[in-house]
Scaffold this active site. Sequence first.
Site, PDB file in Angstrom:
ATOM      1  NE  ARG A   1      -5.873  -1.582   2.674  1.00 32.93           N
ATOM      2  CZ  ARG A   1      -5.301  -0.426   3.041  1.00 32.93           C
ATOM      3  NH1 ARG A   1      -4.140  -0.077   2.518  1.00 32.93           N
ATOM      4  NH2 ARG A   1      -5.865   0.360   3.919  1.00 32.93           N
TER       5      ARG A   1
ATOM      6  CG  HIS B   1     -10.490   3.111   4.184  1.00 35.24           C
ATOM      7  ND1 HIS B   1     -10.311   1.932   4.880  1.00 35.24           N
ATOM      8  CD2 HIS B   1      -9.301   3.778   4.266  1.00 35.24           C
ATOM      9  CE1 HIS B   1      -9.082   1.893   5.364  1.00 35.24           C
ATOM     10  NE2 HIS B   1      -8.449   2.991   5.010  1.00 35.24           N
TER      11      HIS B   1
ATOM     12  CD  GLN C   1      -8.235   6.365   8.338  1.00 37.93           C
ATOM     13  OE1 GLN C   1      -7.355   5.539   8.152  1.00 37.93           O
ATOM     14  NE2 GLN C   1      -8.146   7.275   9.305  1.00 37.93           N
TER      15      GLN C   1
ATOM     16  CG  ASP D   1      -7.629   9.861   0.499  1.00 35.76           C
ATOM     17  OD1 ASP D   1      -6.434   9.655   0.788  1.00 35.76           O
ATOM     18  OD2 ASP D   1      -8.427   8.944   0.235  1.00 35.76           O
TER      19      ASP D   1
ATOM     20  CB  CYS E   1      -7.304   8.316   5.649  1.00 32.31           C
ATOM     21  SG  CYS E   1      -6.906   8.287   3.896  1.00 32.31           S
TER      22      CYS E   1
ATOM     23  NE  ARG F   1      -8.097   2.301  10.344  1.00 35.34           N
ATOM     24  CZ  ARG F   1      -7.548   1.923   9.175  1.00 35.34           C
ATOM     25  NH1 ARG F   1      -6.852   2.787   8.470  1.00 35.34           N
ATOM     26  NH2 ARG F   1      -7.746   0.705   8.682  1.00 35.34           N
TER      27      ARG F   1
HETATM   28  N1  NVA Z   1      -8.072   6.680  -1.002  1.00 34.35           N
HETATM   29  C1  NVA Z   1      -6.818   6.084  -0.618  1.00 34.35           C
HETATM   30  C2  NVA Z   1      -6.829   5.763   0.834  1.00 34.35           C
HETATM   31  C3  NVA Z   1      -5.562   5.157   1.350  1.00 34.35           C
HETATM   32  C4  NVA Z   1      -5.646   4.769   2.785  1.00 34.35           C
HETATM   33  C5  NVA Z   1      -6.565   4.848  -1.445  1.00 34.35           C
HETATM   34  O1  NVA Z   1      -7.510   4.081  -1.696  1.00 34.35           O
HETATM   35  O2  NVA Z   1      -5.419   4.620  -1.846  1.00 34.35           O
HETATM   36  N1   CP Z   2      -5.161   5.041   6.155  1.00 35.56           N
HETATM   37  C1   CP Z   2      -4.832   3.789   5.776  1.00 35.56           C
HETATM   38  O1   CP Z   2      -5.693   2.907   5.569  1.00 35.56           O
HETATM   39  O2   CP Z   2      -3.496   3.581   5.661  1.00 35.56           O
HETATM   40  P1   CP Z   2      -2.759   2.318   5.056  1.00 35.56           P
HETATM   41  O3   CP Z   2      -3.005   2.320   3.567  1.00 35.56           O
HETATM   42  O4   CP Z   2      -1.319   2.526   5.400  1.00 35.56           O
HETATM   43  O5   CP Z   2      -3.313   1.078   5.674  1.00 35.56           O
END
Ligand code: NVA
Ligand code: CP
Length: 304
Positions: free
Chosen positions: A104, A131, A134, A219, A259, A287
């Site tokens: 990540r 992502h 997800q 989101d 998500c 997930r």
């Molecule tokens: N678009 C959000 C998704 C979090 C799971 C982010 O990147 O923070």
């Molecule tokens: N939806 C998702 O990826 O959540 P987290 O940021 O908690 O991993």
Amino acid sequence: MDIKHFLQFSDFDFDDYEYLIERTKLIKKKFKNYETYHPLSDRSLVMVFEKNSTRTRLSFEAGMYQLGGDAIYLNALNSQLGRGESVEDTAQVISRMCDIIVVRTFGQEIIEKFALNSRVPVINGLTNEHHPCQVFADIFTFLEHRGSIFEKKVAWVGDANNMLYSWLQAAQIFGFHVHVSTPCGYEINSKIISKNNNWFSIFLDPSDACDGVDLVTTDVWTSMGYEKENKERLKAFDGWIVDKQKMLRAKKNALFMHCLPAHRGEEVSADVIDGHQSVVWEEAENRLNVQKALMEYLVLGRIK
Ligand code: NVA
Ligand code: CP
């Protein structure tokens, strides 16, 4: 031997997803029946996270244990990555000590570089641009509730972010259509996805985007890494809340997805996210299920 990575949704084709969906159903069923299933015993997963996470970390870690393997978590603060060791060197070292890696991070170019230097499969656990895990969980969740997503309509109400780009790649592969409504200044970047296609349409008004759709999704207004823009975004996103009025424009049996994490009162009203059309907890739970199938596939290949 060619190593298969999962760095964006388009890395797999429809046939791969069909296979993974069948494996997910099976693995989920075994888990729900308390049936021990350890295809990855003695295998190790390393998770390299440069951003916060609840669901992604938990679902990969728990998933690996449930498949009989081990999981090790590293972040920028407790590893040498945070002190300037290069991505290339980090990938070389980590991939000599484990069987699969989840990353990540920020830019997609970082995970691409990581994968190029890895001896084992790398999974995208979220980057600024994608992502995929997800969105795969979301499509599986749709399938469980409504059957095939082929030729269905999905409304995206929010900025052009990692989730949207993965939805758009998925639309092309699964054959559904996305109604995209982004606030002014937060539109789709044509370097990430070409605007010349027939699997999405752009709507200036977010309520119009919800007209007749089978699924409404949104989101957070400020994704991780963009926190400095928070104040500006709060102003620009005014009107982009998914509320009851917008859900009323969708089909009667439309689902709502997010998500998570969510901000009630910003991108979604409490009555929608906590209402009867919302499947957010199922998305989160799935997930775990889709990623178990994904890890099994990337480590062992197709099970005959
Ligand atoms: N678009 C959000 C998704 C979090 C799971 C982010 O990147 O923070
Ligand atoms: N939806 C998702 O990826 O959540 P987290 O940021 O908690 O991993």
